[in-house]
Design an enzyme around this catalytic site. Structure first.
Site, PDB file in Angstrom:
ATOM      1  N   GLU A 194       1.077  -1.110   0.001  1.00  0.00           N
ATOM      2  CA  GLU A 194      -0.058  -0.052   0.008  1.00  0.00           C
ATOM      3  C   GLU A 194       0.851   1.134  -0.107  1.00  0.00           C
ATOM      4  O   GLU A 194       2.355   1.035   0.077  1.00  0.00           O
ATOM      5  CB  GLU A 194      -0.875  -0.068   1.318  1.00  0.00           C
ATOM      6  CG  GLU A 194      -1.817  -1.216   1.086  1.00  0.00           C
ATOM      7  CD  GLU A 194      -2.937  -1.081   2.265  1.00  0.00           C
ATOM      8  OE1 GLU A 194      -3.096  -0.305   3.298  1.00  0.00           O
ATOM      9  OE2 GLU A 194      -3.599  -2.237   2.449  1.00  0.00           O
TER      10      GLU A 194
ATOM     11  N   HIS B  78      -9.146   9.292   2.306  1.00  0.00           N
ATOM     12  CA  HIS B  78      -8.591   8.200   1.412  1.00  0.00           C
ATOM     13  C   HIS B  78      -8.786   8.608   0.087  1.00  0.00           C
ATOM     14  O   HIS B  78      -9.924   9.167  -0.349  1.00  0.00           O
ATOM     15  CB  HIS B  78      -9.508   6.872   1.865  1.00  0.00           C
ATOM     16  CG  HIS B  78      -8.865   5.797   1.184  1.00  0.00           C
ATOM     17  ND1 HIS B  78      -9.016   5.291  -0.192  1.00  0.00           N
ATOM     18  CD2 HIS B  78      -8.251   4.899   2.067  1.00  0.00           C
ATOM     19  CE1 HIS B  78      -8.246   4.368  -0.155  1.00  0.00           C
ATOM     20  NE2 HIS B  78      -7.793   3.789   0.991  1.00  0.00           N
TER      21      HIS B  78
ATOM     22  N   ARG C  29      -0.912   8.810   1.485  1.00  0.00           N
ATOM     23  CA  ARG C  29      -2.239   8.930   1.107  1.00  0.00           C
ATOM     24  C   ARG C  29      -2.406  10.587   1.149  1.00  0.00           C
ATOM     25  O   ARG C  29      -3.229  11.154   0.362  1.00  0.00           O
ATOM     26  CB  ARG C  29      -2.960   8.429   2.421  1.00  0.00           C
ATOM     27  CG  ARG C  29      -4.165   7.727   1.885  1.00  0.00           C
ATOM     28  CD  ARG C  29      -4.513   7.072   3.021  1.00  0.00           C
ATOM     29  NE  ARG C  29      -4.649   5.344   2.733  1.00  0.00           N
ATOM     30  CZ  ARG C  29      -4.841   4.528   3.516  1.00  0.00           C
ATOM     31  NH1 ARG C  29      -5.560   4.957   4.697  1.00  0.00           N
ATOM     32  NH2 ARG C  29      -4.904   3.266   3.411  1.00  0.00           N
TER      33      ARG C  29
ATOM     34  N   HIS D 132     -11.614   9.666   5.959  1.00  0.00           N
ATOM     35  CA  HIS D 132     -11.499   8.277   6.194  1.00  0.00           C
ATOM     36  C   HIS D 132     -11.109   7.804   7.625  1.00  0.00           C
ATOM     37  O   HIS D 132     -11.305   7.090   8.376  1.00  0.00           O
ATOM     38  CB  HIS D 132     -10.368   7.689   5.126  1.00  0.00           C
ATOM     39  CG  HIS D 132      -9.889   6.353   5.490  1.00  0.00           C
ATOM     40  ND1 HIS D 132     -11.063   5.355   5.032  1.00  0.00           N
ATOM     41  CD2 HIS D 132      -8.791   5.626   5.619  1.00  0.00           C
ATOM     42  CE1 HIS D 132     -10.308   4.053   5.418  1.00  0.00           C
ATOM     43  NE2 HIS D 132      -9.186   4.286   5.712  1.00  0.00           N
TER      44      HIS D 132
ATOM     45  N   ARG E  55      -1.401   9.138   8.604  1.00  0.00           N
ATOM     46  CA  ARG E  55      -1.250   7.961   9.226  1.00  0.00           C
ATOM     47  C   ARG E  55      -0.596   7.052   7.801  1.00  0.00           C
ATOM     48  O   ARG E  55      -1.078   7.114   6.880  1.00  0.00           O
ATOM     49  CB  ARG E  55      -2.463   7.221   9.712  1.00  0.00           C
ATOM     50  CG  ARG E  55      -2.428   5.785   9.668  1.00  0.00           C
ATOM     51  CD  ARG E  55      -3.811   5.306  10.260  1.00  0.00           C
ATOM     52  NE  ARG E  55      -4.697   5.174   9.420  1.00  0.00           N
ATOM     53  CZ  ARG E  55      -5.140   4.433   8.533  1.00  0.00           C
ATOM     54  NH1 ARG E  55      -4.854   3.046   8.839  1.00  0.00           N
ATOM     55  NH2 ARG E  55      -6.258   4.362   7.693  1.00  0.00           N
TER      56      ARG E  55
END
Ligand code: FAD
Ligand code: SIN
Length: 539
Positions: A114, A238, A284, A345, A380
């Site tokens: 990811e 997100h 992200r 998110h 994060r």
């Protein structure tokens, strides 16, 4: 009569369930209160998986460095190192509970990739990791006679000895009030240790990946009890939720990009390489901002996620949930590009805790998305949330054991909740209108790209809503939607206050008025002003 326990856990996601299993294993009578049915939680919807170093070709230092890089200068390094190092032991415990992570043909874990990760390290159960975790934990909880799990109990507020002048000892948490949603009565619970594991606050935004439970209740409760809340401006968007005018939006896991999907703008061009060296697998915050910028440039309402060309059988096997949901609306992952947009998110900030899940208020612990441990910093790293929850639940349970084993004063009498002369509102529409107004204002003024003027505009709107809902709370019979709205407004205010404190652009906080980064960044913090306590009705 109040109901007494040794440990009161609020919330039945990964954090609350994991912690309850451990306090019960240490012999403590543990209650879990949850406001809906037991599995309803953000955990249940997690797709990508849990980041953890399990492969010989990976190492702790890489995971630490990836977390620090994504966190953009605000992570607490000691916390990052502890969480990363504790990961493998906690994963083994989940496996012992019966969780079956996906494996590759050789029998080893099938590891996903990811954004922001320099290695394949995401353990997953296809794309239904969260549901598998909930199942395993709930199964174990059901078998444990020391755990009492109660559904449809909505925690309203903490009871502290100081606020109610219950004894002369130092201020501490001694229980809470909870609304029994079925009987509509408020019940009193007493316990020397209370754990907030109430999850995040995605519902504060108009578009979110979070289910309806994510209304920031724990953050609002802790704040009202005088506990500091920090870094709330770092709301993670997100990058890829399905865009549709006619169907519910839902998350398209970052793991899809990990398996080769690319983002394309409306002209069909890939664009992420122009924004970050990791291109589509950048952290992200970078990807969400890039999508926002591409959409603004062209006036498009979405961008495309493209994994066409990958065989259908492979995609269906690796992403059964996403594949099925797309197919239901006429999209085939293997042949169609998927329209996607960012959505709120994850709440990176929250209730201030140390590495043992202790808040500054004795007896109050917080664990999971509700807490701010310092792991995530300003943004994060993908799939670090489930990891943090399971690691901190273990550390928190140990701290609770130590707290309960040390000498502590008896629980004082706690006054009953008195509803007074309130009645049902005949204007429910006020609540639904205010929900919509708040979420729209946060989306418009506190979104991916911010300015001071927009934040001030949000604050003005929130102030008006706060006054209106405060009156409503005091004059009408409480019900879950009203309690949630009261908490959402509180949390929105905290997000904006933190945003206004941060005069720089860092991680998830990007403001056109301060494009530069401060050389000595600090956490933003908000604490309830003395005397500004929102009293419990009837007391
Ligand atoms: P939750 O799982 O949200 O549980 C909160 C619990 O508290 C619920 O049971 C709720 O009903 C209860 N509750 C709340 N308020 C009250 C109240 N007032 N009274 C009583 N009960 C209350 N993270 C990853 O690391 N990997 C992923 O792959 C991943 N995918 C995700 C996909 C989606 C769609 C979403 C929404 C999130 C994802 N995340 C992922 C984030 C991660 O799932 C959450 O951060 C994590 O599950 C939070 O766990 P928790 O136990 O802290 O809270
Ligand atoms: C996802 O599957 O993309 C979500 C992962 C996360 O939120 O960490």
């Amino acid at each position: 009569m109040p109901q007494d326990y040794d440990v009161l856990v609020v919330g039945s996601g990964i954090a609350g369930l994991s912690l309850a299993l451990k306090t019960a294993a240490a012999g403590w009578r543990t209650a879990i209160l949850t406001k809906k049915t037991r599995a309803e939680s953000n955990t249940n919807y997690a797709q990508g998986g849990i980041a953890c170093v399990t492969s010989d070709t990976d190492d702790f230092e890489s995971h630490v460095q990836d977390t620090l890089t994504a966190g953009d200068g605000l992570c607490r390094e000691d916390v990052v190192r502890s969480v990363v190092r504790d990961g493998p032991s906690r994963i083994n415990e989940l496996v012992e509970l019966g969780l079956k992570f996906s494996r590759d043909p050789g029998g080893g874990y099938s590891l996903g990739r990811e954004g922001g990760h320099s290695a394949r390290r995401i353990l997953h159960v296809k794309d239904i990791t969260g549901r598998a975790i909930e199942d395993a934990l709930l199964h174990a909880v059901a078998k444990n006679p020391l755990i009492h799990l109660m559904e449809h109990l909505f925690a309203i507020d903490l009871v502290t000895s100081g606020k109610f002048e219950l004894d002369t000892g130092p201020n501490r948490v001694v229980g809470l009030y909870a609304l029994d949603v079925i009987s509509r009565k408020v019940k009193t619970f007493r316990a020397p240790a209370v754990i907030l594991s109430t999850g995040g606050a995605g519902q504060v935004y108009l578009y979110t990946t979070n289910p309806g439970i994510a209304t920031g209740d724990g953050v609002a409760m802790a704040f009202r009890a005088g506990v500091a809340v920090e870094n709330m401006e770092f709301i993670q968007f997100h990058p890829t939720t399905l865009y549709s005018k006619t169907h519910d939006r839902f998350l398209i896991s970052e793991a899809v990009r990990g398996e080769g999907a690319v983002l394309r703008n409306f002209a069909g061009e890939t664009f992420m390489a122009g924004y970050h060296p990791l291109a589509d697998l950048a952290p992200r915050d970078v990807v969400a901002r890039a999508i926002d910028s591409e959409m603004k440039k062209t006036g498009a309402e979405h961008v495309w996620l493209d994994i066409t060309g990958k065989p259908e059988s492979i995609l269906q096997d690796r992403f059964p949930l996403i594949f099925d949901r797309c197919r239901k609306i006429g999209l085939n992952l293997s042949t169609d590009r998927i329209p996607v947009v960012p959505a709120a998110h994850y709440t990176c900030g929250g209730v201030v805790t140390n590495l043992d899940a202790e808040t500054p208020l004795p007896g109050l612990f917080a664990c999971g998305e509700v807490a701010s441990t310092g792991l995530h910093g300003a943004n994060r790293l993908a799939s670090n949330s489930l990891l943090e929850a399971v690691v901190m639940a273990d550390r928190g349970a140990r701290a609770i054991h130590a707290y309960l084993s040390s000498s502590r004063p008896d629980l004082p009498e706690v006054p009953h909740w008195v509803s007074g002369d309130v009645h049902d509102s005949d204007e429910q529409v006020v609540i639904s209108h205010n929900w919509d107004e708040l979420r729209r204002a946060m989306w418009d003024y506190m979104g991916i790209v911010r300015t001071t003027k927009r934040l001030e505009r949000a604050r003005t709107r929130i102030g008006t809503l706060k006054r209106e809902i405060h009156d409503y709370y005091w004059n009408f019979r409480i019900e879950p939607r009203l309690l949630e709205l009261r908490n959402l407004i509180q949390v929105a205010d905290l997000i904006v206050q933190c945003g206004l404190q941060r005069a720089e652009s860092r991680g998830l906080h990007f403001t056109l008025d301060h494009l530069e980064k401060s050389e000595s960044p600090v956490d933003t913090k908000v604490v309830l002003e003395p005397g500004a306590v929102d009293e419990v009705p009837g007391l």
